[in-house]
Motif scaffolding. Structure first.
Motif, PDB file in Angstrom:
ATOM      1  N   VAL A 118       0.864  -1.184   0.000  1.00  0.00           N
ATOM      2  CA  VAL A 118       0.000   0.000   0.000  1.00  0.00           C
ATOM      3  C   VAL A 118       0.896   1.228   0.000  1.00  0.00           C
ATOM      4  O   VAL A 118       1.899   1.275   0.717  1.00  0.00           O
ATOM      5  CB  VAL A 118      -0.930   0.013   1.236  1.00  0.00           C
ATOM      6  N   ASN A 119       0.543   2.223  -0.809  1.00  0.00           N
ATOM      7  CA  ASN A 119       1.302   3.461  -0.918  1.00  0.00           C
ATOM      8  C   ASN A 119       0.477   4.626  -0.394  1.00  0.00           C
ATOM      9  O   ASN A 119      -0.748   4.615  -0.479  1.00  0.00           O
ATOM     10  CB  ASN A 119       1.665   3.744  -2.378  1.00  0.00           C
ATOM     11  N   SER A 120       1.174   5.642   0.118  1.00  0.00           N
ATOM     12  CA  SER A 120       0.495   6.836   0.602  1.00  0.00           C
ATOM     13  C   SER A 120       1.404   8.042   0.438  1.00  0.00           C
ATOM     14  O   SER A 120       2.629   7.926   0.508  1.00  0.00           O
ATOM     15  CB  SER A 120       0.126   6.668   2.073  1.00  0.00           C
ATOM     16  N   LYS A 121       0.790   9.197   0.245  1.00  0.00           N
ATOM     17  CA  LYS A 121       1.520  10.453   0.228  1.00  0.00           C
ATOM     18  C   LYS A 121       1.727  10.904   1.663  1.00  0.00           C
ATOM     19  O   LYS A 121       0.883  10.679   2.520  1.00  0.00           O
ATOM     20  CB  LYS A 121       0.734  11.522  -0.519  1.00  0.00           C
ATOM     21  N   ILE A 122       2.837  11.580   1.890  1.00  0.00           N
ATOM     22  CA  ILE A 122       3.093  12.219   3.177  1.00  0.00           C
ATOM     23  C   ILE A 122       2.962  13.711   2.927  1.00  0.00           C
ATOM     24  O   ILE A 122       3.609  14.247   2.024  1.00  0.00           O
ATOM     25  CB  ILE A 122       4.492  11.872   3.700  1.00  0.00           C
ATOM     26  N   GLN A 123       2.126  14.377   3.704  1.00  0.00           N
ATOM     27  CA  GLN A 123       1.900  15.788   3.432  1.00  0.00           C
ATOM     28  C   GLN A 123       1.726  16.597   4.702  1.00  0.00           C
ATOM     29  O   GLN A 123       1.408  16.063   5.752  1.00  0.00           O
ATOM     30  CB  GLN A 123       0.709  15.979   2.506  1.00  0.00           C
ATOM     31  N   ILE A 173       6.653  10.323   0.117  1.00  0.00           N
ATOM     32  CA  ILE A 173       5.852   9.140  -0.226  1.00  0.00           C
ATOM     33  C   ILE A 173       6.317   7.987   0.657  1.00  0.00           C
ATOM     34  O   ILE A 173       7.513   7.830   0.916  1.00  0.00           O
ATOM     35  CB  ILE A 173       6.018   8.764  -1.711  1.00  0.00           C
ATOM     36  N   VAL A 174       5.369   7.188   1.090  1.00  0.00           N
ATOM     37  CA  VAL A 174       5.681   5.995   1.869  1.00  0.00           C
ATOM     38  C   VAL A 174       4.975   4.799   1.232  1.00  0.00           C
ATOM     39  O   VAL A 174       3.850   4.910   0.748  1.00  0.00           O
ATOM     40  CB  VAL A 174       5.283   6.166   3.357  1.00  0.00           C
ATOM     41  N   SER A 175       5.668   3.678   1.216  1.00  0.00           N
ATOM     42  CA  SER A 175       5.128   2.430   0.688  1.00  0.00           C
ATOM     43  C   SER A 175       5.364   1.350   1.739  1.00  0.00           C
ATOM     44  O   SER A 175       6.474   1.243   2.274  1.00  0.00           O
ATOM     45  CB  SER A 175       5.846   2.080  -0.608  1.00  0.00           C
ATOM     46  N   ALA A 176       4.343   0.571   2.044  1.00  0.00           N
ATOM     47  CA  ALA A 176       4.461  -0.461   3.075  1.00  0.00           C
ATOM     48  C   ALA A 176       3.959  -1.797   2.545  1.00  0.00           C
ATOM     49  O   ALA A 176       2.981  -1.851   1.808  1.00  0.00           O
ATOM     50  CB  ALA A 176       3.678  -0.062   4.315  1.00  0.00           C
ATOM     51  N   THR A 223       9.282   1.539   2.550  1.00  0.00           N
ATOM     52  CA  THR A 223      10.158   2.382   1.744  1.00  0.00           C
ATOM     53  C   THR A 223       9.644   3.805   1.888  1.00  0.00           C
ATOM     54  O   THR A 223       8.454   4.050   1.741  1.00  0.00           O
ATOM     55  CB  THR A 223      10.117   1.948   0.265  1.00  0.00           C
ATOM     56  N   LEU A 224      10.570   4.722   2.158  1.00  0.00           N
ATOM     57  CA  LEU A 224      10.191   6.083   2.499  1.00  0.00           C
ATOM     58  C   LEU A 224      11.040   7.092   1.725  1.00  0.00           C
ATOM     59  O   LEU A 224      12.256   6.949   1.639  1.00  0.00           O
ATOM     60  CB  LEU A 224      10.396   6.287   4.004  1.00  0.00           C
ATOM     61  N   TYR A 225      10.375   8.092   1.167  1.00  0.00           N
ATOM     62  CA  TYR A 225      11.069   9.237   0.578  1.00  0.00           C
ATOM     63  C   TYR A 225      10.487  10.499   1.199  1.00  0.00           C
ATOM     64  O   TYR A 225       9.269  10.677   1.224  1.00  0.00           O
ATOM     65  CB  TYR A 225      10.890   9.307  -0.939  1.00  0.00           C
ATOM     66  N   LEU A 226      11.366  11.359   1.706  1.00  0.00           N
ATOM     67  CA  LEU A 226      10.960  12.662   2.234  1.00  0.00           C
ATOM     68  C   LEU A 226      11.779  13.754   1.559  1.00  0.00           C
ATOM     69  O   LEU A 226      12.985  13.599   1.371  1.00  0.00           O
ATOM     70  CB  LEU A 226      11.198  12.738   3.747  1.00  0.00           C
ATOM     71  N   LYS A 227      11.119  14.850   1.184  1.00  0.00           N
ATOM     72  CA  LYS A 227      11.834  15.990   0.606  1.00  0.00           C
ATOM     73  C   LYS A 227      12.886  16.510   1.579  1.00  0.00           C
ATOM     74  O   LYS A 227      14.010  16.779   1.197  1.00  0.00           O
ATOM     75  CB  LYS A 227      10.857  17.124   0.262  1.00  0.00           C
ATOM     76  N   LYS A 262      14.894  -8.077  -3.873  1.00  0.00           N
ATOM     77  CA  LYS A 262      14.536  -9.005  -4.946  1.00  0.00           C
ATOM     78  C   LYS A 262      13.048  -8.932  -5.293  1.00  0.00           C
ATOM     79  O   LYS A 262      12.634  -9.352  -6.358  1.00  0.00           O
ATOM     80  CB  LYS A 262      14.926 -10.432  -4.587  1.00  0.00           C
ATOM     81  N   PHE A 263      12.245  -8.364  -4.381  1.00  0.00           N
ATOM     82  CA  PHE A 263      10.812  -8.236  -4.624  1.00  0.00           C
ATOM     83  C   PHE A 263      10.434  -6.888  -5.223  1.00  0.00           C
ATOM     84  O   PHE A 263       9.324  -6.722  -5.707  1.00  0.00           O
ATOM     85  CB  PHE A 263      10.032  -8.409  -3.323  1.00  0.00           C
ATOM     86  N   THR A 264      11.318  -5.925  -5.139  1.00  0.00           N
ATOM     87  CA  THR A 264      10.990  -4.568  -5.582  1.00  0.00           C
ATOM     88  C   THR A 264      11.774  -4.206  -6.832  1.00  0.00           C
ATOM     89  O   THR A 264      12.778  -4.817  -7.156  1.00  0.00           O
ATOM     90  CB  THR A 264      11.303  -3.526  -4.491  1.00  0.00           C
ATOM     91  N   LYS A 265      11.321  -3.185  -7.495  1.00  0.00           N
ATOM     92  CA  LYS A 265      12.036  -2.652  -8.646  1.00  0.00           C
ATOM     93  C   LYS A 265      12.622  -1.284  -8.292  1.00  0.00           C
ATOM     94  O   LYS A 265      12.914  -0.482  -9.142  1.00  0.00           O
ATOM     95  CB  LYS A 265      11.077  -2.525  -9.832  1.00  0.00           C
ATOM     96  N   ASP A 266      12.794  -1.029  -6.993  1.00  0.00           N
ATOM     97  CA  ASP A 266      13.262   0.260  -6.502  1.00  0.00           C
ATOM     98  C   ASP A 266      14.761   0.409  -6.736  1.00  0.00           C
ATOM     99  O   ASP A 266      15.561  -0.339  -6.195  1.00  0.00           O
ATOM    100  CB  ASP A 266      12.951   0.379  -5.008  1.00  0.00           C
ATOM    101  N   VAL A 267      15.143   1.383  -7.545  1.00  0.00           N
ATOM    102  CA  VAL A 267      16.555   1.669  -7.791  1.00  0.00           C
ATOM    103  C   VAL A 267      16.935   3.058  -7.303  1.00  0.00           C
ATOM    104  O   VAL A 267      18.058   3.499  -7.481  1.00  0.00           O
ATOM    105  CB  VAL A 267      16.899   1.536  -9.296  1.00  0.00           C
ATOM    106  N   LYS A 268      16.011   3.739  -6.667  1.00  0.00           N
ATOM    107  CA  LYS A 268      16.246   5.114  -6.217  1.00  0.00           C
ATOM    108  C   LYS A 268      17.116   5.113  -4.966  1.00  0.00           C
ATOM    109  O   LYS A 268      16.724   4.597  -3.933  1.00  0.00           O
ATOM    110  CB  LYS A 268      14.919   5.815  -5.960  1.00  0.00           C
ATOM    111  N   GLN A 269      18.295   5.717  -5.065  1.00  0.00           N
ATOM    112  CA  GLN A 269      19.237   5.736  -3.961  1.00  0.00           C
ATOM    113  C   GLN A 269      18.764   6.609  -2.796  1.00  0.00           C
ATOM    114  O   GLN A 269      19.229   6.462  -1.684  1.00  0.00           O
ATOM    115  CB  GLN A 269      20.611   6.232  -4.452  1.00  0.00           C
ATOM    116  N   TRP A 270      17.847   7.541  -3.051  1.00  0.00           N
ATOM    117  CA  TRP A 270      17.430   8.468  -2.002  1.00  0.00           C
ATOM    118  C   TRP A 270      16.330   7.905  -1.105  1.00  0.00           C
ATOM    119  O   TRP A 270      16.003   8.487  -0.095  1.00  0.00           O
ATOM    120  CB  TRP A 270      16.979   9.801  -2.600  1.00  0.00           C
ATOM    121  N   ASN A 271      15.757   6.776  -1.443  1.00  0.00           N
ATOM    122  CA  ASN A 271      14.750   6.149  -0.582  1.00  0.00           C
ATOM    123  C   ASN A 271      15.410   5.532   0.645  1.00  0.00           C
ATOM    124  O   ASN A 271      16.527   5.026   0.574  1.00  0.00           O
ATOM    125  CB  ASN A 271      13.985   5.064  -1.328  1.00  0.00           C
TER     126      ASN A 271
END
Length: 154
Positions: free
Chosen positions: A40-45, A53-56, A76-80, A109-118
């Motif tokens: 499940v994904n959600s915006k953080i605001q 953005i947060v994904s759980a 997985t968490l990304y914050l400005k 191995k389950f994700t396609k996340d390649v973003k180093q900032w997460n």
């Protein structure tokens, strides 16, 4: 009669072409399918704009033999603003375990996340024996996510 026969023939042809599973066209393992089904994904605001953005993923459903006797999530968490610290609650109860994982971890191995900032975390909460619905939230005094809802048993 010709119309009915034509419709029956077309219906049979199209029914035979329908995929039985939304994952059939992807090369997902059964664990990857469970991962996607339990994410499940959600915006953080804050009050005016999106701050991240947060994904759980509910690990008890993905790996029930490994994750049991408590409620576990991979987040997985990304914050400005990287200096912001968030706390996580499940059904308004604080996490008992919040461990930051390295970017390269065993769940990749389950994700396609390649973003180093997460940032990546494993969270643990007391078992919610009386609850069939789990509501996970990330927040601090300034920002928060929407509640991410998971069903314990289906």
């Amino acid at each position: 009669m010709k119309i009915a026969l034509t419709l029956l023939t077309l219906t049979t042809l199209f029914t035979g072409c329908v995929d039985k599973n939304g994952f059939d066209r992807f090369n997902f393992s059964p664990e990857q399918q469970q991962w996607e089904n339990n994410q499940v994904n959600s915006k953080i605001q804050d009050k005016t704009e999106i701050q991240g953005i947060v994904s759980a993923v509910y690990l008890n459903k993905v790996m029930p033999d490994l994750y049991k006797n408590a409620e576990y999530f991979y987040v997985t968490l990304y914050l400005k603003n990287e200096s912001e610290q968030l706390s996580f609650t499940l059904n308004d109860q604080p996490s008992m375990l919040q461990e930051e994982l390295p970017h390269e971890n065993s769940f990749k191995k389950f994700t396609k996340d390649v973003k180093q900032w997460n940032k990546h975390y494993i969270l643990g909460f007391m078992e919610q024996k009386e609850q069939d619905i789990l509501s996970l939230e990330a927040k601090n005094d300034n920002i928060s996510s929407n509640k991410m809802v998971f069903k314990k048993d289906e």
